[in-house]
Each structure stands twice: as structure tokens, then as C-alpha cells.
Design a protein around this motif. Sequence first.
Motif, PDB file in Angstrom:
ATOM      1  N   MET A   1       0.852  -1.168   0.000  1.00  0.00           N
ATOM      2  CA  MET A   1       0.000   0.000   0.000  1.00  0.00           C
ATOM      3  C   MET A   1       0.901   1.235   0.000  1.00  0.00           C
ATOM      4  N   ALA A   2       0.574   2.197  -0.830  1.00  0.00           N
ATOM      5  CA  ALA A   2       1.361   3.423  -0.916  1.00  0.00           C
ATOM      6  C   ALA A   2       1.336   4.183   0.404  1.00  0.00           C
ATOM      7  N   ALA A   3       2.374   4.959   0.615  1.00  0.00           N
ATOM      8  CA  ALA A   3       2.468   5.831   1.787  1.00  0.00           C
ATOM      9  C   ALA A   3       2.877   7.213   1.303  1.00  0.00           C
ATOM     10  N   TYR A   4       2.446   8.208   2.039  1.00  0.00           N
ATOM     11  CA  TYR A   4       2.695   9.593   1.655  1.00  0.00           C
ATOM     12  C   TYR A   4       3.412  10.329   2.767  1.00  0.00           C
ATOM     13  N   VAL A   5       4.333  11.174   2.374  1.00  0.00           N
ATOM     14  CA  VAL A   5       5.041  12.044   3.301  1.00  0.00           C
ATOM     15  C   VAL A   5       4.574  13.453   2.971  1.00  0.00           C
ATOM     16  N   ILE A   6       3.937  14.089   3.939  1.00  0.00           N
ATOM     17  CA  ILE A   6       3.412  15.441   3.763  1.00  0.00           C
ATOM     18  C   ILE A   6       4.257  16.367   4.617  1.00  0.00           C
ATOM     19  N   SER A   7       4.819  17.367   3.985  1.00  0.00           N
ATOM     20  CA  SER A   7       5.712  18.284   4.675  1.00  0.00           C
ATOM     21  C   SER A   7       5.204  19.705   4.498  1.00  0.00           C
ATOM     22  N   GLU A   8       4.997  20.385   5.617  1.00  0.00           N
ATOM     23  CA  GLU A   8       4.624  21.798   5.603  1.00  0.00           C
ATOM     24  C   GLU A   8       5.884  22.556   5.995  1.00  0.00           C
ATOM     25  N   ILE A   9       6.398  23.372   5.087  1.00  0.00           N
ATOM     26  CA  ILE A   9       7.737  23.944   5.208  1.00  0.00           C
ATOM     27  C   ILE A   9       7.712  25.461   5.301  1.00  0.00           C
ATOM     28  N   GLU A  10       8.590  25.965   6.158  1.00  0.00           N
ATOM     29  CA  GLU A  10       8.862  27.394   6.238  1.00  0.00           C
ATOM     30  C   GLU A  10      10.383  27.559   6.130  1.00  0.00           C
ATOM     31  N   PRO A  11      10.884  28.024   4.978  1.00  0.00           N
ATOM     32  CA  PRO A  11      12.332  28.211   4.836  1.00  0.00           C
ATOM     33  C   PRO A  11      12.849  29.213   5.871  1.00  0.00           C
ATOM     34  N   ARG A  12      14.036  28.936   6.417  1.00  0.00           N
ATOM     35  CA  ARG A  12      14.663  29.819   7.405  1.00  0.00           C
ATOM     36  C   ARG A  12      15.919  30.471   6.859  1.00  0.00           C
ATOM     37  N   ASP A  13      16.753  29.710   6.177  1.00  0.00           N
ATOM     38  CA  ASP A  13      18.018  30.199   5.635  1.00  0.00           C
ATOM     39  C   ASP A  13      18.020  29.893   4.136  1.00  0.00           C
ATOM     40  N   PRO A  14      17.954  30.929   3.289  1.00  0.00           N
ATOM     41  CA  PRO A  14      17.829  30.688   1.841  1.00  0.00           C
ATOM     42  C   PRO A  14      18.969  29.868   1.246  1.00  0.00           C
ATOM     43  N   VAL A  15      20.184  30.076   1.671  1.00  0.00           N
ATOM     44  CA  VAL A  15      21.324  29.338   1.127  1.00  0.00           C
ATOM     45  C   VAL A  15      21.238  27.868   1.531  1.00  0.00           C
ATOM     46  N   LEU A  16      20.998  27.612   2.807  1.00  0.00           N
ATOM     47  CA  LEU A  16      20.872  26.227   3.270  1.00  0.00           C
ATOM     48  C   LEU A  16      19.637  25.552   2.694  1.00  0.00           C
ATOM     49  N   PHE A  17      18.564  26.324   2.517  1.00  0.00           N
ATOM     50  CA  PHE A  17      17.351  25.760   1.930  1.00  0.00           C
ATOM     51  C   PHE A  17      17.625  25.275   0.512  1.00  0.00           C
ATOM     52  N   GLU A  18      18.349  26.040  -0.283  1.00  0.00           N
ATOM     53  CA  GLU A  18      18.687  25.610  -1.650  1.00  0.00           C
ATOM     54  C   GLU A  18      19.605  24.392  -1.624  1.00  0.00           C
ATOM     55  N   ARG A  19      20.487  24.331  -0.643  1.00  0.00           N
ATOM     56  CA  ARG A  19      21.339  23.143  -0.514  1.00  0.00           C
ATOM     57  C   ARG A  19      20.481  21.917  -0.211  1.00  0.00           C
ATOM     58  N   TYR A  20      19.532  22.052   0.712  1.00  0.00           N
ATOM     59  CA  TYR A  20      18.622  20.953   1.024  1.00  0.00           C
ATOM     60  C   TYR A  20      17.866  20.514  -0.233  1.00  0.00           C
ATOM     61  N   ARG A  21      17.356  21.485  -0.977  1.00  0.00           N
ATOM     62  CA  ARG A  21      16.599  21.168  -2.199  1.00  0.00           C
ATOM     63  C   ARG A  21      17.456  20.469  -3.245  1.00  0.00           C
ATOM     64  N   ALA A  22      18.750  20.706  -3.218  1.00  0.00           N
ATOM     65  CA  ALA A  22      19.656  20.028  -4.147  1.00  0.00           C
ATOM     66  C   ALA A  22      19.964  18.599  -3.687  1.00  0.00           C
ATOM     67  N   LEU A  23      20.006  18.382  -2.382  1.00  0.00           N
ATOM     68  CA  LEU A  23      20.380  17.069  -1.839  1.00  0.00           C
ATOM     69  C   LEU A  23      19.226  16.062  -1.790  1.00  0.00           C
ATOM     70  N   ALA A  24      18.044  16.509  -1.425  1.00  0.00           N
ATOM     71  CA  ALA A  24      16.944  15.593  -1.115  1.00  0.00           C
ATOM     72  C   ALA A  24      16.410  14.770  -2.288  1.00  0.00           C
ATOM     73  N   PRO A  25      16.208  15.332  -3.488  1.00  0.00           N
ATOM     74  CA  PRO A  25      15.527  14.568  -4.547  1.00  0.00           C
ATOM     75  C   PRO A  25      16.161  13.221  -4.902  1.00  0.00           C
ATOM     76  N   ALA A  26      17.478  13.166  -5.000  1.00  0.00           N
ATOM     77  CA  ALA A  26      18.126  11.902  -5.368  1.00  0.00           C
ATOM     78  C   ALA A  26      17.911  10.844  -4.284  1.00  0.00           C
ATOM     79  N   THR A  27      17.871  11.263  -3.024  1.00  0.00           N
ATOM     80  CA  THR A  27      17.663  10.299  -1.941  1.00  0.00           C
ATOM     81  C   THR A  27      16.238   9.759  -1.960  1.00  0.00           C
ATOM     82  N   ILE A  28      15.300  10.612  -2.288  1.00  0.00           N
ATOM     83  CA  ILE A  28      13.894  10.208  -2.382  1.00  0.00           C
ATOM     84  C   ILE A  28      13.725   9.171  -3.486  1.00  0.00           C
ATOM     85  N   ALA A  29      14.270   9.492  -4.668  1.00  0.00           N
ATOM     86  CA  ALA A  29      14.161   8.582  -5.813  1.00  0.00           C
ATOM     87  C   ALA A  29      14.842   7.247  -5.522  1.00  0.00           C
ATOM     88  N   LYS A  30      15.990   7.280  -4.861  1.00  0.00           N
ATOM     89  CA  LYS A  30      16.731   6.051  -4.570  1.00  0.00           C
ATOM     90  C   LYS A  30      15.921   5.097  -3.690  1.00  0.00           C
TER      91      LYS A  30
END
Length: 98
Positions: A1-30
Motif C-alpha cells: 500500500m502506498a504511503a505519503y510524506v506530507i511536509s509543511e515547510i517554512e524556509p529559514r536560511d535561503p542558502v541552506l534551503f537551496e542546498r537541502y533542495r539540491a540534496l533531497a531529490p536523489a535520496t527520495i528517488a533512490k
Amino acid sequence: MAAYVISEIEPRDPVLFERYRALAPATIAKHGGRYLVRGGASEVIEGGPPAKMIVVLEFPSMAQAKGWYDSADYAEARAVSKNALRRRLIFVEGVAPG
């Protein structure tokens, strides 16, 4: 059965937020996950506070969703997220087909 991850986000640090956005997608797909919603426009129709940025991921199972979150693959992004953003993270099982 599928499962969903729901995230409600408030960015705090723009530079670190962009780093997070660069790192996370490949881990999700893997781990078999995919984005269904990634921060598009949202509007609260009933109740609650104003909407923040919403992200929805789909995984084939709850075990895979939890496995991704606890994985060594996601560890760096997860560490960056601590200073990059505030979020509420919810894991929920989907409805069985039929």
C-alpha cells in the motif's frame, strides 16, 4: 500500500534551503519515492492558519518511506534541514486499491 510524506515547510536560511533542495531529490528517488507536490501555490479554504509551502511525496510503502527518512542516503540533507527550514512532517498510509 502506498504511503505519503506530507511536509509543511517554512524556509529559514535561503542558502541552506537551496542546498537541502539540491540534496533531497536523489535520496527520495533512490528509496522509491516521487514528488506529487513540490511547493506550488496553495490556498486555505477552511480553518487553520495560512498555508506554508507544501511538499507531498509518494512511496510504494510505509516501510520505504520510513527507510528513506532514516537512511544514510538522506542523513546529510536531514542534517542541513535542521537549520535550513522549519517543518511539520507527516507520514500517512494511503487507501488500498479497490
